[in-house]
Write a protein that holds these residues in place. Structure first.
Motif, PDB file in Angstrom:
ATOM      1  N   TYR A  18       0.850  -1.195   0.000  1.00 52.89           N
ATOM      2  CA  TYR A  18       0.000   0.000   0.000  1.00 52.89           C
ATOM      3  C   TYR A  18       0.880   1.237   0.000  1.00 52.89           C
ATOM      4  CZ  TYR A  18      -4.387   2.473   0.947  1.00 52.89           C
ATOM      5  OH  TYR A  18      -5.500   3.261   0.850  1.00 52.89           O
ATOM      6  N   MET A  20       1.451   5.470   0.106  1.00 48.99           N
ATOM      7  CA  MET A  20       0.903   6.705   0.657  1.00 48.99           C
ATOM      8  C   MET A  20       0.281   7.503  -0.487  1.00 48.99           C
ATOM      9  SD  MET A  20       0.616   8.058   3.559  1.00 48.99           S
ATOM     10  CE  MET A  20      -0.122   9.597   4.050  1.00 48.99           C
ATOM     11  N   ILE A  30       3.917   2.210   2.735  1.00 49.48           N
ATOM     12  CA  ILE A  30       3.658   2.495   4.158  1.00 49.48           C
ATOM     13  C   ILE A  30       4.794   1.950   5.023  1.00 49.48           C
ATOM     14  CG2 ILE A  30       2.063   2.098   6.093  1.00 49.48           C
ATOM     15  CD1 ILE A  30       0.936   3.990   3.919  1.00 49.48           C
ATOM     16  N   LEU A  51      -6.303   3.487   5.251  1.00 55.59           N
ATOM     17  CA  LEU A  51      -5.039   4.206   5.342  1.00 55.59           C
ATOM     18  C   LEU A  51      -4.682   4.504   6.792  1.00 55.59           C
ATOM     19  CD1 LEU A  51      -2.611   5.644   4.121  1.00 55.59           C
ATOM     20  CD2 LEU A  51      -4.068   7.680   3.871  1.00 55.59           C
TER      21      LEU A  51
END
Length: 82
Positions: A18, A20, A30, A51
């Motif tokens: 994932y 940012m 991340i 998030l």
């Protein structure tokens, strides 16, 4: 007997894939965000949703000196967890 002490591997693996979506560290994974950035979110408040959950998880990993978990996953999944 169920062992609730085991980490949720789907969350940990998401930290490796994932990115940012905004800000100074846009497009960084991340898992690679600097601790100072995570500390800033901890002070100001994590965003809602996935998030925020991932950022707060990464913050806790760094705060509790558990980067060996992330480093081990990076070795096991060098091209991400996908």
């Amino acid at each position: 007997m169920e062992n609730n002490a085991l980490p949720d591997t789907t969350v940990l693996l998401a930290l490796l894939t994932y990115r940012m979506p905004f800000g100074k560290y846009k497009d960084w994974l991340i898992a690679d965000l600097p601790v100072s950035y995570l500390e800033w979110f901890e002070r100001k408040g994590f965003p809602a949703g996935k998030l925020g959950m991932l950022l707060s998880t990464m913050y806790e990993i760094r705060l509790n000196d558990l980067m060996f978990v992330i480093d081990g996953l990076k070795k096991r999944y060098p091209n991400g967890a996908g």
